[in-house]
Design a protein around this motif. Structure first.
Motif, PDB file in Angstrom:
ATOM      1  N   SER A  26      34.643  47.214  32.788  1.00 31.95           N
ATOM      2  CA  SER A  26      35.820  46.891  33.015  1.00 31.95           C
ATOM      3  C   SER A  26      35.928  45.131  33.166  1.00 31.95           C
ATOM      4  O   SER A  26      36.678  44.553  32.882  1.00 31.95           O
ATOM      5  N   ALA A  27      34.862  44.722  33.611  1.00 32.68           N
ATOM      6  CA  ALA A  27      34.800  43.344  34.074  1.00 32.68           C
ATOM      7  C   ALA A  27      34.168  42.533  33.002  1.00 32.68           C
ATOM      8  O   ALA A  27      34.070  41.455  33.104  1.00 32.68           O
ATOM      9  N   ALA A  28      33.211  43.142  32.430  1.00 32.68           N
ATOM     10  CA  ALA A  28      32.445  42.773  31.209  1.00 32.68           C
ATOM     11  C   ALA A  28      31.896  41.205  31.363  1.00 32.68           C
ATOM     12  O   ALA A  28      32.305  40.413  30.672  1.00 32.68           O
ATOM     13  N   GLY A  29      30.892  41.027  32.393  1.00 40.36           N
ATOM     14  CA  GLY A  29      30.267  39.878  32.723  1.00 40.36           C
ATOM     15  C   GLY A  29      30.888  38.730  33.460  1.00 40.36           C
ATOM     16  O   GLY A  29      30.804  37.591  33.083  1.00 40.36           O
ATOM     17  N   THR A  30      32.112  39.077  33.834  1.00 38.82           N
ATOM     18  CA  THR A  30      32.994  38.264  34.679  1.00 38.82           C
ATOM     19  C   THR A  30      32.142  37.488  35.920  1.00 38.82           C
ATOM     20  O   THR A  30      31.427  38.611  36.410  1.00 38.82           O
ATOM     21  N   THR A  31      32.285  36.461  36.316  1.00 41.74           N
ATOM     22  CA  THR A  31      31.478  36.004  37.562  1.00 41.74           C
ATOM     23  C   THR A  31      32.787  35.625  38.392  1.00 41.74           C
ATOM     24  O   THR A  31      33.672  35.039  38.320  1.00 41.74           O
ATOM     25  N   ILE A  32      32.720  36.341  39.802  1.00 42.23           N
ATOM     26  CA  ILE A  32      33.742  35.941  40.740  1.00 42.23           C
ATOM     27  C   ILE A  32      33.149  34.988  41.785  1.00 42.23           C
ATOM     28  O   ILE A  32      31.838  35.088  42.088  1.00 42.23           O
ATOM     29  N   TYR A  33      33.969  33.908  42.170  1.00 40.13           N
ATOM     30  CA  TYR A  33      33.394  32.888  42.993  1.00 40.13           C
ATOM     31  C   TYR A  33      34.152  33.205  44.306  1.00 40.13           C
ATOM     32  O   TYR A  33      35.151  33.603  44.462  1.00 40.13           O
ATOM     33  N   LEU A  34      33.498  33.164  45.549  1.00 37.10           N
ATOM     34  CA  LEU A  34      33.932  33.190  46.889  1.00 37.10           C
ATOM     35  C   LEU A  34      33.484  32.358  47.850  1.00 37.10           C
ATOM     36  O   LEU A  34      32.457  31.935  47.911  1.00 37.10           O
ATOM     37  N   HIS A  35      34.531  31.852  48.659  1.00 30.50           N
ATOM     38  CA  HIS A  35      34.082  30.991  49.572  1.00 30.50           C
ATOM     39  C   HIS A  35      33.172  31.491  50.410  1.00 30.50           C
ATOM     40  O   HIS A  35      33.062  32.779  51.001  1.00 30.50           O
ATOM     41  N   VAL A  36      32.088  30.788  51.025  1.00 30.68           N
ATOM     42  CA  VAL A  36      30.839  31.249  52.095  1.00 30.68           C
ATOM     43  C   VAL A  36      31.870  31.229  53.495  1.00 30.68           C
ATOM     44  O   VAL A  36      31.615  32.450  53.976  1.00 30.68           O
ATOM     45  N   LYS A  37      32.584  30.414  53.625  1.00 28.22           N
ATOM     46  CA  LYS A  37      33.405  30.302  54.955  1.00 28.22           C
ATOM     47  C   LYS A  37      34.466  31.468  54.849  1.00 28.22           C
ATOM     48  O   LYS A  37      35.052  31.553  53.992  1.00 28.22           O
ATOM     49  N   ASP A  38      34.689  32.261  55.934  1.00 33.03           N
ATOM     50  CA  ASP A  38      35.734  33.538  55.769  1.00 33.03           C
ATOM     51  C   ASP A  38      37.017  32.938  55.472  1.00 33.03           C
ATOM     52  O   ASP A  38      37.444  32.018  56.079  1.00 33.03           O
ATOM     53  N   CYS A  39      37.726  33.750  54.659  1.00 30.98           N
ATOM     54  CA  CYS A  39      39.094  33.186  54.147  1.00 30.98           C
ATOM     55  C   CYS A  39      39.854  34.449  54.214  1.00 30.98           C
ATOM     56  O   CYS A  39      39.374  35.609  54.183  1.00 30.98           O
ATOM     57  N   LYS A  40      41.178  34.198  54.311  1.00 31.72           N
ATOM     58  CA  LYS A  40      42.080  35.341  54.182  1.00 31.72           C
ATOM     59  C   LYS A  40      42.257  36.056  52.733  1.00 31.72           C
ATOM     60  O   LYS A  40      42.478  35.347  51.844  1.00 31.72           O
ATOM     61  N   ARG A  41      42.167  37.463  52.898  1.00 36.17           N
ATOM     62  CA  ARG A  41      42.439  37.930  51.548  1.00 36.17           C
ATOM     63  C   ARG A  41      43.765  38.217  51.351  1.00 36.17           C
ATOM     64  O   ARG A  41      44.817  38.013  52.078  1.00 36.17           O
ATOM     65  N   VAL A  42      43.997  37.933  50.076  1.00 35.87           N
ATOM     66  CA  VAL A  42      45.245  37.762  49.482  1.00 35.87           C
ATOM     67  C   VAL A  42      45.777  39.510  49.641  1.00 35.87           C
ATOM     68  O   VAL A  42      45.085  40.474  48.978  1.00 35.87           O
ATOM     69  N   PRO A  43      47.103  39.845  49.902  1.00 35.57           N
ATOM     70  CA  PRO A  43      47.544  41.167  50.108  1.00 35.57           C
ATOM     71  C   PRO A  43      47.890  41.460  48.682  1.00 35.57           C
ATOM     72  O   PRO A  43      48.452  40.760  47.736  1.00 35.57           O
ATOM     73  N   THR A  44      47.577  42.821  48.489  1.00 33.30           N
ATOM     74  CA  THR A  44      47.446  43.471  46.942  1.00 33.30           C
ATOM     75  C   THR A  44      48.373  44.918  47.247  1.00 33.30           C
ATOM     76  O   THR A  44      48.098  45.657  48.352  1.00 33.30           O
TER      77      THR A  44
END
Length: 53
Positions: A26-44
Protein backbone atom coordinates in the motif's frame (compact mmCIF):
# COMPACT_ATOMS: atom_id res chain seq x y z
CA UNK A 1 11.32 20.08 1.61
CA UNK A 2 10.32 17.28 4.00
CA UNK A 3 7.43 17.03 6.43
CA UNK A 4 7.43 14.96 9.62
CA UNK A 5 5.15 11.91 9.40
CA UNK A 6 4.31 12.22 13.10
CA UNK A 7 3.53 15.91 13.70
CA UNK A 8 2.99 16.96 10.06
CA UNK A 9 5.31 19.97 10.49
CA UNK A 10 8.07 21.08 8.15
CA UNK A 11 11.51 19.67 8.92
CA UNK A 12 13.91 22.60 8.75
CA UNK A 13 17.46 22.34 7.38
CA UNK A 14 19.04 22.59 10.85
CA UNK A 15 16.79 19.93 12.46
CA UNK A 16 17.80 16.30 12.79
CA UNK A 17 15.49 13.69 11.26
CA UNK A 18 15.38 9.99 10.44
CA UNK A 19 14.23 8.28 7.25
CA UNK A 20 12.04 5.18 7.25
CA UNK A 21 11.36 3.30 4.01
CA UNK A 22 7.93 1.72 3.73
CA UNK A 23 8.00 -1.44 1.64
CA UNK A 24 4.39 -2.55 2.06
CA UNK A 25 2.22 -2.91 -1.08
CA UNK A 26 0.00 0.00 0.00
CA UNK A 27 2.97 2.38 0.52
CA UNK A 28 5.05 1.12 -2.44
CA UNK A 29 8.50 2.47 -1.62
CA UNK A 30 7.46 5.63 0.21
CA UNK A 31 10.03 7.25 2.52
CA UNK A 32 8.69 8.71 5.77
CA UNK A 33 10.68 11.38 7.60
CA UNK A 34 10.45 11.84 11.39
CA UNK A 35 11.97 14.42 13.72
CA UNK A 36 14.66 12.90 15.97
CA UNK A 37 13.44 15.11 18.81
CA UNK A 38 10.05 13.98 20.13
CA UNK A 39 7.15 15.86 18.60
CA UNK A 40 3.40 15.73 19.23
CA UNK A 41 1.43 13.31 17.06
CA UNK A 42 -1.37 14.82 14.99
CA UNK A 43 -4.78 13.49 16.13
CA UNK A 44 -6.42 11.20 13.58
CA UNK A 45 -9.90 9.78 13.34
CA UNK A 46 -9.72 5.98 13.17
CA UNK A 47 -13.43 5.14 12.91
CA UNK A 48 -16.41 6.69 11.21
CA UNK A 49 -18.64 8.76 13.44
CA UNK A 50 -22.19 7.42 13.52
CA UNK A 51 -24.87 9.70 12.13
CA UNK A 52 -27.60 10.55 14.67
CA UNK A 53 -30.83 10.03 12.76
Amino acid sequence: MNFCGRCDELIRRDEEFTEHDKLSPSAAGTTIYLHVKDCKRVPTQTTQVSLGH
